[in-house]
Write a protein that holds these residues in place. Sequence first.
Motif: not given
Length: 184
Positions: A107-135
């Motif tokens: 599960e954690d390996v998959l998370e690192d893969i997705q945080l690394t390669y998926w578009p920031a907008g896709v990740i942003r929409s899945a983040l819980p409250a209080g989290w943010r991603i910036q490119d």
Amino acid sequence: MMLRSLILCAVAVLALAGCATPRPQQPARLGLRLAPAALGTSIQLQQRLAVERDGRTDYLEGALEVDSEHVSMISLALGQRVMSLEFDGRELKSWRHALLPEQVRAEDVLEDIQLTYWPAGVIRSALPAGWRIQDEGMRRTLWSNDAKVLEIDYSAEPRWKGKVVLTNLRYQYQLTIQSAPMGP
């Protein structure tokens, strides 16, 4: 006996990697489970990974494939398969060498893969409250409230080409990934 020693060495590499689990007293990982299609393309990569933690560097070989239907990854150490995962957007299936410590989680390996390669907008929409991603340019940063949790530096566009350095500040490891396309 020599093969068992090599396998134990390979397992130690992944255990020392520590990229899978937090140390005691640290919060749980995000638990991202983004759809494979959300990557927006298909990739097939051969990868050489260097994992640095606690002053030690260990190396793994791997292969990563992503298409609209699935994410597939296999990791090898000293030529032996030590972990693999398959994710179809709903169910994560994984295989681990019997000697691989429980702390190394697919599960954690998959998370690192997705945080690394998926578009920031896709990740942003899945983040819980209080989290943010910036490119910004060739750097991606993940924040939890005002605490920087993760930095990812890229050497090329698209971001899965070339070298990627993921520095996890929360769990104190650095993962360097050198990728090359598979096939012709």
